[in-house]
Design a protein around this motif. Structure first.
Motif, short mmCIF file in Angstrom:
data_model
loop_
_atom_site.label_atom_id
_atom_site.label_comp_id
_atom_site.label_asym_id
_atom_site.label_seq_id
_atom_site.Cartn_x
_atom_site.Cartn_y
_atom_site.Cartn_z
N LEU A 1 24.46 31.39 -15.60
CA LEU A 1 24.77 31.77 -16.98
C LEU A 1 25.67 30.73 -17.64
CD1 LEU A 1 25.35 35.60 -16.52
CD2 LEU A 1 23.55 34.54 -17.91
N CYS B 1 23.37 41.11 -14.11
CA CYS B 1 24.73 40.57 -14.26
C CYS B 1 25.02 40.41 -15.74
CB CYS B 1 24.85 39.21 -13.56
SG CYS B 1 26.48 38.44 -13.72
N GLU B 2 26.25 40.72 -16.11
CA GLU B 2 26.74 40.40 -17.46
C GLU B 2 28.20 40.03 -17.35
OE1 GLU B 2 26.39 43.67 -20.26
OE2 GLU B 2 26.34 45.08 -18.60
N CYS C 1 33.04 40.94 -15.76
CA CYS C 1 31.81 40.63 -15.03
C CYS C 1 31.35 41.87 -14.25
CB CYS C 1 32.06 39.47 -14.08
SG CYS C 1 30.57 38.92 -13.23
N ALA D 1 22.16 38.34 -17.47
CA ALA D 1 21.05 37.95 -16.61
C ALA D 1 20.21 39.18 -16.33
CB ALA D 1 21.58 37.36 -15.30
N GLY E 1 27.23 36.30 -21.45
CA GLY E 1 26.04 36.00 -20.68
C GLY E 1 25.45 37.26 -20.10
N LEU F 1 18.15 34.30 -18.25
CA LEU F 1 19.58 34.08 -18.48
C LEU F 1 19.84 33.84 -19.96
CD1 LEU F 1 19.61 31.45 -15.64
CD2 LEU F 1 20.69 33.71 -15.44
N THR F 2 20.50 34.79 -20.60
CA THR F 2 20.79 34.67 -22.03
C THR F 2 22.29 34.46 -22.21
OG1 THR F 2 18.96 36.16 -22.55
CG2 THR F 2 20.61 35.80 -24.27
N PHE F 3 22.65 33.45 -22.99
CA PHE F 3 24.05 33.18 -23.29
C PHE F 3 24.19 33.05 -24.79
CE2 PHE F 3 28.00 30.97 -23.82
CZ PHE F 3 28.79 31.45 -22.80
#
Length: 138
Positions: free
Chosen positions: A59, A126-127, A86, A118, A116, A100-102
Motif C-alpha cells: 500500500l 487490510c486498511e 491499521c 487492500a 490505503g 491496492l487503493t491509496f
C-alpha cells in the motif's frame, strides 16, 4: 496503466521488495490503484500466507507512486514515517490478487498522509492510514 518497469522508474524498490506488479489507475498526487498477484513463489511468508506487514508495504508503495511525479521526483524520496489505525481481515495466500487503493487525504509541505485499502475480491484484507515525509536524495 503502469507496468513494473515504469513503476521502478518512479520508486526505488526492486525484487524481492517491489510489491506492486502494476498500476491500473493513477491520478497523480491524489489516488492510485495497484495490483499485486500473490504466488507460491514469493521469497517470504512461510506457512502459505502473504505477511500483513508486506501488504502495508505494498500500500505504501502505491502511495509512493502517486507522489513520485512532478517536480519532487528528481531530487527527493518519500520515506514511510507512520502507520495508524491499521486493521487486517482474512489471510492472503497464493493465488490471491491484491487490489491496492491509496488515496491522499492530506498534503502539507513535506508531509503526505493517505488511506490505503487492500482487497481480495470484495473482501477488505487490510486498511491503514499511512504517512510519508519527503527528504532530499544525497
Amino acid at each position: 496503466m503502469l507496468n513494473s518497469d515504469q513503476i521502478k522508474a518512479l520508486i526505488p524498490h526492486r525484487y524481492p521488495f517491489l510489491l506492486v506488479d502494476r498500476i491500473v489507475e493513477l491520478d497523480e498526487g491524489k489516488r492510485a490503484v495497484g495490483i499485486k498477484n500473490v504466488t507460491e513463489n514469493e521469497p517470504y511468508g512461510n506457512g502459505g500466507h502473504f505477511p500483513g506487514v508486506l501488504i502495508v508495504e505494498a500500500l505504501a508503495q502505491v502511495g509512493g507512486v502517486i507522489m513520485a511525479g512532478g517536480e519532487r521526483s528528481k531530487d527527493q524520496i518519500g520515506l514511510l514515517t507512520g502507520i495508524d489505525n491499521c486493521q487486517f481481515g482474512q489471510p492472503v495466500g497464493a493465488g490471491d490478487q491484491l487490489v491496492l487503493t491509496f488515496e491522499v487525504t492530506r498534503h502539507k509541505g513535506q508531509i503526505v498522509k493517505g488511506r490505503g485499502v487492500a482487497k481480495v475480491g470484495d473482501e477488505i484484507v487490510c486498511e491503514a492510514e499511512i504517512m510519508f515525509a519527503f527528504s532530499a536524495i544525497s
